[in-house]
Enzyme design. Structure first.
Site, PDB file in Angstrom:
ATOM      1  N   ASP A  70      -2.795 -30.334  20.737  1.00  0.00           N
ATOM      2  CA  ASP A  70      -3.122 -31.768  20.713  1.00  0.00           C
ATOM      3  C   ASP A  70      -3.158 -32.279  22.144  1.00  0.00           C
ATOM      4  O   ASP A  70      -2.240 -32.937  22.615  1.00  0.00           O
ATOM      5  CB  ASP A  70      -2.080 -32.518  19.878  1.00  0.00           C
ATOM      6  CG  ASP A  70      -2.436 -33.986  19.666  1.00  0.00           C
ATOM      7  OD1 ASP A  70      -3.576 -34.378  19.984  1.00  0.00           O
ATOM      8  OD2 ASP A  70      -1.561 -34.736  19.190  1.00  0.00           O
ATOM      9  N   ASN A 116      -7.933 -17.699  25.110  1.00  0.00           N
ATOM     10  CA  ASN A 116      -8.560 -18.978  25.445  1.00  0.00           C
ATOM     11  C   ASN A 116      -8.717 -19.107  26.954  1.00  0.00           C
ATOM     12  O   ASN A 116      -7.905 -18.607  27.721  1.00  0.00           O
ATOM     13  CB  ASN A 116      -7.737 -20.147  24.876  1.00  0.00           C
ATOM     14  CG  ASN A 116      -6.726 -20.683  25.863  1.00  0.00           C
ATOM     15  OD1 ASN A 116      -7.065 -21.493  26.737  1.00  0.00           O
ATOM     16  ND2 ASN A 116      -5.480 -20.221  25.757  1.00  0.00           N
ATOM     17  N   PHE A 120      -7.896 -26.814  30.734  1.00  0.00           N
ATOM     18  CA  PHE A 120      -7.366 -28.180  30.765  1.00  0.00           C
ATOM     19  C   PHE A 120      -8.427 -29.219  30.374  1.00  0.00           C
ATOM     20  O   PHE A 120      -8.554 -30.282  30.989  1.00  0.00           O
ATOM     21  CB  PHE A 120      -6.811 -28.539  32.151  1.00  0.00           C
ATOM     22  CG  PHE A 120      -5.501 -27.883  32.512  1.00  0.00           C
ATOM     23  CD1 PHE A 120      -4.813 -27.098  31.616  1.00  0.00           C
ATOM     24  CD2 PHE A 120      -4.965 -28.070  33.779  1.00  0.00           C
ATOM     25  CE1 PHE A 120      -3.611 -26.489  31.964  1.00  0.00           C
ATOM     26  CE2 PHE A 120      -3.754 -27.470  34.141  1.00  0.00           C
ATOM     27  CZ  PHE A 120      -3.076 -26.682  33.232  1.00  0.00           C
ATOM     28  N   ASN A 145       2.995 -32.676  28.541  1.00  0.00           N
ATOM     29  CA  ASN A 145       2.695 -31.524  29.392  1.00  0.00           C
ATOM     30  C   ASN A 145       1.654 -31.954  30.417  1.00  0.00           C
ATOM     31  O   ASN A 145       0.546 -32.369  30.057  1.00  0.00           O
ATOM     32  CB  ASN A 145       2.174 -30.379  28.519  1.00  0.00           C
ATOM     33  CG  ASN A 145       2.026 -29.084  29.272  1.00  0.00           C
ATOM     34  OD1 ASN A 145       1.259 -29.003  30.219  1.00  0.00           O
ATOM     35  ND2 ASN A 145       2.715 -28.048  28.823  1.00  0.00           N
ATOM     36  N   SER A 181      -0.950 -21.986  33.609  1.00  0.00           N
ATOM     37  CA  SER A 181      -2.174 -21.660  32.880  1.00  0.00           C
ATOM     38  C   SER A 181      -3.048 -20.741  33.735  1.00  0.00           C
ATOM     39  O   SER A 181      -3.236 -20.987  34.925  1.00  0.00           O
ATOM     40  CB  SER A 181      -2.958 -22.928  32.548  1.00  0.00           C
ATOM     41  OG  SER A 181      -4.248 -22.602  32.054  1.00  0.00           O
ATOM     42  N   ASN A 183      -6.207 -20.477  33.416  1.00  0.00           N
ATOM     43  CA  ASN A 183      -7.596 -20.909  33.243  1.00  0.00           C
ATOM     44  C   ASN A 183      -8.059 -21.987  34.209  1.00  0.00           C
ATOM     45  O   ASN A 183      -9.180 -22.470  34.103  1.00  0.00           O
ATOM     46  CB  ASN A 183      -7.796 -21.385  31.795  1.00  0.00           C
ATOM     47  CG  ASN A 183      -7.452 -20.299  30.800  1.00  0.00           C
ATOM     48  OD1 ASN A 183      -7.845 -19.153  30.978  1.00  0.00           O
ATOM     49  ND2 ASN A 183      -6.685 -20.653  29.772  1.00  0.00           N
ATOM     50  N   THR A 184      -7.201 -22.390  35.135  1.00  0.00           N
ATOM     51  CA  THR A 184      -7.592 -23.277  36.235  1.00  0.00           C
ATOM     52  C   THR A 184      -7.463 -22.483  37.521  1.00  0.00           C
ATOM     53  O   THR A 184      -6.361 -22.031  37.855  1.00  0.00           O
ATOM     54  CB  THR A 184      -6.693 -24.528  36.294  1.00  0.00           C
ATOM     55  OG1 THR A 184      -6.881 -25.302  35.095  1.00  0.00           O
ATOM     56  CG2 THR A 184      -7.036 -25.382  37.493  1.00  0.00           C
ATOM     57  N   LYS A 238       7.012 -24.856  32.715  1.00  0.00           N
ATOM     58  CA  LYS A 238       6.423 -23.814  31.864  1.00  0.00           C
ATOM     59  C   LYS A 238       5.945 -22.670  32.748  1.00  0.00           C
ATOM     60  O   LYS A 238       5.159 -22.877  33.680  1.00  0.00           O
ATOM     61  CB  LYS A 238       5.260 -24.369  31.043  1.00  0.00           C
ATOM     62  CG  LYS A 238       4.781 -23.395  29.959  1.00  0.00           C
ATOM     63  CD  LYS A 238       3.904 -24.087  28.935  1.00  0.00           C
ATOM     64  CE  LYS A 238       3.611 -23.185  27.755  1.00  0.00           C
ATOM     65  NZ  LYS A 238       2.848 -23.872  26.695  1.00  0.00           N
ATOM     66  N   ASN A 267       3.942 -19.255  28.831  1.00  0.00           N
ATOM     67  CA  ASN A 267       2.539 -19.579  28.639  1.00  0.00           C
ATOM     68  C   ASN A 267       1.803 -18.330  28.170  1.00  0.00           C
ATOM     69  O   ASN A 267       2.416 -17.323  27.840  1.00  0.00           O
ATOM     70  CB  ASN A 267       1.946 -20.101  29.964  1.00  0.00           C
ATOM     71  CG  ASN A 267       0.859 -21.142  29.754  1.00  0.00           C
ATOM     72  OD1 ASN A 267       0.026 -21.015  28.858  1.00  0.00           O
ATOM     73  ND2 ASN A 267       0.855 -22.180  30.579  1.00  0.00           N
ATOM     74  N   THR A 340      -0.465 -20.365  17.965  1.00  0.00           N
ATOM     75  CA  THR A 340      -1.333 -19.349  17.384  1.00  0.00           C
ATOM     76  C   THR A 340      -0.849 -18.939  15.994  1.00  0.00           C
ATOM     77  O   THR A 340      -1.666 -18.689  15.091  1.00  0.00           O
ATOM     78  CB  THR A 340      -1.406 -18.122  18.302  1.00  0.00           C
ATOM     79  OG1 THR A 340      -1.850 -18.541  19.601  1.00  0.00           O
ATOM     80  CG2 THR A 340      -2.375 -17.078  17.765  1.00  0.00           C
TER      81      THR A 340
END
Length: 359
Positions: A70, A116, A120, A145, A181, A183-184, A238, A267, A340
């Site tokens: 969310d 994934n 962000f 977060n 993360s 992914n950044t 995290k 993570n 997940t």
């Protein structure tokens, strides 16, 4: 019914489309008064034995919804109906950003995992505030977060974290600093000792923010039960599951020196070890789900031992059943989170875990 009927139908859709379609259907069901009442009664497991008091907050049960589900705070009312004791919204950034190009979310059904590289994607902190100023379900703890925008240089990353922290302060119960993360681009470099200490010390220095920032923004409706915050709020970090023992040692030292409330471990991972499916075509991204379970639990155990049992930890990674949650709690976690597992096990997962904990 979920595994036999609904899950096969949802899995016909792309993962990202299935995510929003499922939430759309669930919100419709909850909006029907009698149906919504019965759903909430059915999934609730109310028992004093499940309650936990962690970093000064009272949780109805130890099972939370991990960040990423969310991002914009649109669904915390919906997901609370499944019996979660806390919900973590975000990761949110100061400005809206679209994230990485699609497709960016992939299922690994045999491994019961996801990959994934969302990046962000979120509507920005101002949009999140509009959602969070609404009345929340009774007893629900909400965490915020926070991250940095993709185009913010690492040298200026602290400004993004401060901005989100000050804006969200009146609306969330605790904060999570996300520097893990995959992914950044370049984000994980902020896990290094010097930049991470700087970010956390800066946030602690304004915890709580100056008086001028304590009241909600005048553009938003102020909840009737709002009280201006005067106490610090818990800040957690995290971390990635791909850290070495030496880096984990640094993390323990950083927590001690900055005096933040604790750690969320972990993570997603960039590892692709022991996967059944061929994932090369899926490309880069963070792996979550069952393949992460053992590593995240091992990190919880390591951190707990290294800190002589003093570190507060929220365990996340591969939680799909009561046994997985118990494993993490016994390893040293005070609370656990999942995401997940919900995709593969369905909406009964929280109830089953809480019932398992009671047994």
């Amino acid at each position: 019914m979920y595994k036999l009927l609904l899950k096969p139908l949802f899995f016909l859709l792309s993962p990202e489309r299935a995510h929003y379609f499922t939430l759309f259907l669930f919100r419709i069901a909850l909006a029907i008064p009698m149906v919504g009442y019965l759903i909430r009664r059915y999934y609730a497991v109310n028992n004093k034995s499940l309650e936990r008091e962690v970093f000064g907050l009272k949780f109805a049960n130890p099972i939370g919804l991990a960040a990423g589900f969310d991002k914009n705070g649109k669904y915390f009312h919906t997901m609370a109906a499944l019996g979660f004791g806390h919900i973590e919204v975000g990761t949110v950034t100061p400005r809206p950003q679209s994230g990485n190009p699609k497709p960016r979310l992939f299922r690994l059904p045999q491994a019961e995992a996801l990959i994934n590289r969302m990046g962000f994607n979120n509507n920005g902190v101002e949009a999140l505030i509009k959602q969070l100023q609404k009345k929340r379900p009774k007893g629900l703890i909400i965490g915020g977060n926070i991250g940095k925008n993709k185009d913010t240089p690492n040298e200026q990353a602290v400004d993004d974290y401060v901005y989100c922290f000050e804006k969200l302060f009146p609306y969330v119960d605790y904060f999570v600093v996300n520097v893990s993360s995959p992914n950044t681009p370049g984000l994980r470099a902020l896990q290094e000792k010097e930049p991470l200490t700087h970010i956390l010390n800066t946030l602690q220095s304004i915890n709580p923010p100056p008086a001028s920032n304590k009241m909600p923004d005048a553009r938003y409706q102020i909840p009737s039960n709002f009280e201006p915050p005067s106490k610090p709020k818990p800040i957690l970090l995290k971390i990635a599951p791909d850290l070495t023992d030496e880096q984990l040692d640094d993390i323990v030292e950083i927590v001690e020196t900055t005096r933040i409330a604790g750690i969320i471990a972990t993570n997603t991972t960039i590892s692709r070890e022991n996967l059944i499916e061929n994932v090369e075509a899926m490309g880069a991204g963070g792996l979550s789900g069952k393949p992460l379970r053992a590593r995240s639990t091992a990190i919880i155990q390591y951190l707990k031992n290294k800190s002589n049992g003093q570190l507060i930890i929220i365990g996340v990674g591969g939680v799909a059943a009561a046994a997985d949650a118990i494993e993490k709690l016994e390893a040293g976690a005070s609370l656990v989170q999942l995401y997940t597992g919900l995709i593969y096990e369905g909406p009964m997962i929280v109830k089953r875990i809480n019932q398992g904990l009671l047994k």
